[in-house]
Design a protein around this motif. Structure first.
Motif, short mmCIF file in Angstrom:
data_model
loop_
_atom_site.label_atom_id
_atom_site.label_comp_id
_atom_site.label_asym_id
_atom_site.label_seq_id
_atom_site.Cartn_x
_atom_site.Cartn_y
_atom_site.Cartn_z
N GLY A 51 31.90 29.92 18.46
CA GLY A 51 31.72 30.18 19.89
C GLY A 51 32.93 30.77 20.55
N ALA A 52 34.07 30.80 19.87
CA ALA A 52 35.28 31.36 20.47
C ALA A 52 35.17 32.87 20.62
N ARG A 53 34.52 33.52 19.66
CA ARG A 53 34.38 34.97 19.70
C ARG A 53 33.14 35.41 20.47
N LEU A 54 31.98 34.74 20.18
CA LEU A 54 30.73 35.16 20.84
C LEU A 54 29.78 33.99 20.98
N ILE A 55 29.16 33.92 22.16
CA ILE A 55 28.01 33.03 22.40
C ILE A 55 26.94 33.90 23.05
N ARG A 162 39.14 23.44 18.85
CA ARG A 162 39.30 22.90 17.50
C ARG A 162 38.92 23.94 16.46
N ALA A 163 38.87 23.51 15.22
CA ALA A 163 38.51 24.41 14.13
C ALA A 163 37.10 24.94 14.33
N GLU A 164 36.84 26.11 13.76
CA GLU A 164 35.54 26.76 13.91
C GLU A 164 34.39 25.83 13.53
N ALA A 169 29.85 22.42 15.09
CA ALA A 169 29.15 21.14 14.95
C ALA A 169 28.76 20.58 16.32
N HIS A 170 29.63 20.76 17.31
CA HIS A 170 29.30 20.31 18.67
C HIS A 170 28.11 21.09 19.23
N ILE A 171 28.08 22.40 18.96
CA ILE A 171 26.94 23.21 19.42
C ILE A 171 25.66 22.79 18.71
#
Length: 616
Positions: A51-55, A162-164, A169-171
């Motif tokens: 999600g850091a790059r694209l959602i 956090r890590a990718e 996992a949260h998503i």
């Protein structure tokens, strides 16, 4: 002193983003909830680099007309409420109108949408809070939101990601909770271009349970109870896990209020109390529960991310939840299987369905294993004797003055007539293993019973019924105990004095923040009176009700039941073992002992055949 100034819109939005957008999963939550509010029946979520790059969230909802696209990304602009009365009756997932503006202020943001009935779609872009002009685009009916480079302009926030794998996992967990909330919506999730989850829309009860099994685990339906209860304008439905299917962590608990997943202390307390008598120490129940009530009866505007709610009738909700779950768990009896769903087509039910208490309806054995069962009426009706305790001791502990309380033991149990080829749920005793386990045969195979655990539950339930039927005796303290408490707790003591007196606890308010304890239940002689009173008043002040007295009494009764039950190492006759099985079938909560451990298990013929490689 610094001068007072109005903050610029971009800074306001970033501050709001700090409250609402904790991590990529927070963005997904806001966007998917918008899609649900738009009436979407299909929602696709594409994620890159956690999600850091694209959602990207795409839906087939009602869409947004071109003139309203700039408003959609403006702060506190919404179509979901228009007046204070709307705020009092919020029925949508979102309503604040700050989510898209906040997200757009900390990312490279784009919104494409085609409204229902429109021939053309339009796209609007926002870069770090700077809104571009909307322009035509190609898009089917519905909307797509792209959030790229989250927190690119807030480096301090980006460092906290956090890590990718962790962020994804949260998503994933978030989408699971939303999939449980909206069974009629199809959800698709992909990560770095690879599909990871597909939840097809559930159109009936069977499909809904299949979705629950996919989220909670394939064993959950067979180890859960279906809940359907309504009263006082409240409606509770869903599934609760059996005590024997508890977990070491509270990671499989989903509670929805009007379709919104919430964490609420009133709910947590009610559930914990409902399971208190059947759950092993340190274990947590699993459940998927939906509470429906008038939107005016719940305030959802108490948390920026809408994780928490506040009930206007807090005590009513608490008592309704506790009683609904407590009664459902009380109906569980050894030999019964939870009626979560019908069997799949062409598939036999693995266990007999629950029958009413004292039912004479027995499950019929499968044809390939049918045999002539002995007639239950011909079985001996001997009582299963236990170590005798003086009746006076039980009477004194229970607070009974004259009429003695029966010693916990197996009274003769009249066995119902049955025809050949039928067997009761727990079957008939075959033998005893190591003087610990009872082995029995029923229509489905082999039944194993922990005789001490089973008899302990039976004895405990008898003691509770005897306690409920007796008048509680209280004991006057030689020296009244003065306690310093909070003003709220002192007020609770004054308000609930009559109810506490019925339990044998006499408390009176002696000052703004002090109470005096004059009497305690005789059953709890030797208890820490000060701690007991504080625990009771704390629960009364916080939840409007308290079961602490009853819980303490039950702990003592459980200890009495343990010492008054047949012990491991005791040899039982076949009639005594059958008497134990019949008592288990008629006793509430007999599927587990007082400590939450299972009292019995079933090994079906298919499992036994597999052990011995039969049919290969």
């Amino acid at each position: 002193m610094p001068v007072i100034r109005v903050l610029p819109p971009a800074l306001i939005n970033q501050i709001a983003a700090g409250e609402v957008i904790e991590r990529p999963s927070s963005v997904v939550k806001e966007l998917v909830e918008n899609s649900l509010d738009a009436g979407a029946t299909r929602i696709e979520v594409d994620i890159e680099q956690g999600g850091a790059r694209l959602i990207r969230v795409r839906d087939d909802g009602g869409g947004i007309v071109p003139d309203e696209l700039p408003l959609a990304v403006a702060s506190h602009a919404t179509s979901k409420i228009a007046s204070f009365d709307d705020l009092e009756h919020v029925a949508s997932m979102g309503f604040r109108g700050e989510a898209l503006a906040s997200i757009a202020s900390v990312s490279r943001f784009a919104l494409s949408s085609r409204a229902r009935g429109q021939d053309t779609a339009f796209r609007i872009e926002v870069d770090g809070g700077k809104v571009q002009e909307a322009r035509p685009a190609q898009h089917p009916q519905g909307s797509s939101v792209e959030v790229r480079d989250l927190f690119y302009n807030v480096p301090a926030r980006r460092k906290f990601l956090r890590a990718e794998r962790t962020e994804f996992a949260h998503i994933d967990d978030l989408l699971k909770s939303l999939a449980l909330a909206r069974g009629g919506v199809e959800f698709r999730l992909s990560h770095n271009g690879r599909p990871t989850r597909v939840w097809k829309a559930a159109r009936d009860e069977r499909a809904a349970l299949a979705r629950v099994a996919e989220v909670m685990g394939e064993d959950f339906p067979a180890q859960s109870l279906r809940i359907e209860h309504a009263a006082a304008g409240l409606q509770l439905s869903g599934w609760v896990g059996l005590p024997t299917a508890s977990r070491s962590q509270a990671d499989s608990q989903y509670f929805y209020v009007n379709g919104r997943l919430v964490r609420d202390r009133v709910v947590a307390h009610a559930v914990r109390q409902a399971y208190a008598d059947v759950l092993f120490h340190g274990r947590h129940p699993a459940f998927v529960l939906y509470l429906e009530l008038d939107p005016a009866g719940v305030d959802v505007n108490v948390h920026p991310a809408k994780h928490e709610v506040r009930f206007r009738e807090q005590r009513l909700v608490h008592d309704f939840l506790f009683r609904s779950l407590h009664e459902a768990l009380a109906q569980t009896r050894a030999g019964q299987a939870p009626a979560s769903s019908p069997a799949q087509p062409g598939e036999a039910d693995p266990m007999p369905r629950p029958q009413p208490v004292a039912s004479s309806s027995y499950a019929t054995a499968p044809a390939q294993y049918t045999q002539s069962w002995p007639n239950p009426a011909s079985q001996s009706r001997l009582a299963l004797g236990v170590r005798e305790e003086p009746l006076a001791d039980y009477a004194a502990l229970l607070g009974v003055s004259a009429a003695p309380v029966a010693v916990p033991s197996f009274a003769p149990v009249p066995l119902p007539e049955s025809e050949d080829g039928e067997a009761p749920p727990l079957g008939f005793a075959l033998a005893q293993l190591k003087s610990i386990y009872v082995l029995a045969e029923n229509a489905h195979g082999l039944v194993l019973v922990d005789m001490h655990a089973a008899h302990e539950r039976i004895t405990y339930e008898k003691l509770k019924h005897a306690r409920a039927a007796s008048n509680l005796r209280s004991q006057l303290m030689l020296v009244p105990l003065n306690l310093a408490v909070s003003a709220k707790e002192a007020a609770a003591a004054e308000e609930h004095a009559e109810a506490l007196a019925e339990w044998g606890l006499e408390l009176s308010r002696s000052g703004p923040s002090t109470v005096v304890v004059r009497r305690i239940p005789a059953l709890l002689e030797g208890a820490d009176v000060g701690q007991l009173a504080r625990d009771v008043l704390s629960e009364l002040a916080q939840h409007g009700s308290s079961r602490r007295l009853q819980e303490l009494e039950n702990e003592l009764l459980a200890t009495m039941a343990c010492h008054g039950s047949v012990r491991a190492g005791r040899r039982l006759s076949i009639p005594e073992m059958n008497a134990l099985l019949r008592e288990m079938e008629a006793t509430e909560r007999s599927g587990q002992c007082n400590h939450g451990r299972p009292t019995w298990t079933q090994l079906g013929m298919a499992e036994l055949d597999k052990l011995f490689l039969r049919g290969r």
